[in-house]
Design a protein around this motif. Structure first.
Motif, mmCIF file in Angstrom:
data_model
loop_
_atom_site.group_PDB
_atom_site.id
_atom_site.type_symbol
_atom_site.label_atom_id
_atom_site.label_comp_id
_atom_site.label_asym_id
_atom_site.label_seq_id
_atom_site.Cartn_x
_atom_site.Cartn_y
_atom_site.Cartn_z
ATOM 1 N N TYR A 62 0.845 -1.187 0.000
ATOM 2 C CA TYR A 62 0.000 0.000 0.000
ATOM 3 C C TYR A 62 0.881 1.237 0.000
ATOM 4 N N SER A 64 1.780 4.511 1.552
ATOM 5 C CA SER A 64 1.567 4.970 2.929
ATOM 6 C C SER A 64 0.793 6.292 2.993
ATOM 7 N N GLN A 65 0.769 7.063 1.917
ATOM 8 C CA GLN A 65 0.058 8.336 1.942
ATOM 9 C C GLN A 65 -1.454 8.145 1.925
ATOM 10 N N GLY A 69 -2.167 4.655 8.928
ATOM 11 C CA GLY A 69 -0.906 4.334 9.589
ATOM 12 C C GLY A 69 -1.046 3.283 10.673
ATOM 13 N N ARG A 71 -1.702 -0.353 12.001
ATOM 14 C CA ARG A 71 -1.548 -1.686 11.399
ATOM 15 C C ARG A 71 -1.726 -2.771 12.452
ATOM 16 N N PRO A 76 -2.889 -3.089 7.181
ATOM 17 C CA PRO A 76 -3.485 -1.827 7.638
ATOM 18 C C PRO A 76 -4.902 -2.056 8.163
#
Length: 132
Positions: A62, A64-65, A69, A71, A76
């Motif tokens: 994925y 990250s933006q 965040g 997980r 995620p």
């Protein structure tokens, strides 16, 4: 648009469809919530295991933006919206499409909403000595 917003939209739609089905078919939440909770637990465990395996082996990743965040292992938290949607959407669609709605308290198999095969007739054993 990030995955959390997209997931929230799908979960909201699934919840609305579920509530509509419960209202239209007059289904008791007391009857359906325990098996749905169990199904959600199983699906979330399977999602955690298999997402971690697939992400860890490099099958996909994925950006990250687009993630919050948070997980669970490598997976995620947004991935866990899919089991939630499935647990709400699939029974709702079944009930709205005319499938058998659960009845009773859920204590018996016949009232739990699970599909059952019709009773089979007893087999006839021919001995050769029957009269016509």
């Amino acid at each position: 648009m990030n995955f959390a917003v997209l997931s929230l939209c799908f979960m909201l739609g699934s919840l609305l469809l579920f509530l509509l089905a419960v209202r239209l078919r007059r289904i008791s939440l007391r009857t359906v919530l325990p098996p749905m909770g169990l199904a959600l637990l199983v699906l979330c465990v399977l999602t955690a295991v298999f997402d971690n395996v697939m992400i860890g082996s490099g099958l996909f990743g994925y950006g990250s933006q687009t993630l919050l965040g948070l997980r669970i292992g490598l997976a995620p938290v947004e991935d866990f919206s899919y089991p939630v949607c499935a647990v709400l959407f699939v029974p709702a669609l079944w009930w709205i499409a005319g499938g058998k709605a659960p009845t009773g308290t859920g204590a018996s198999v016949t009232g739990s909403g699970f599909a059952q095969a019709p009773p089979c007739p007893s087999p006839v054993i021919r001995t050769g000595k029957e009269t016509p």
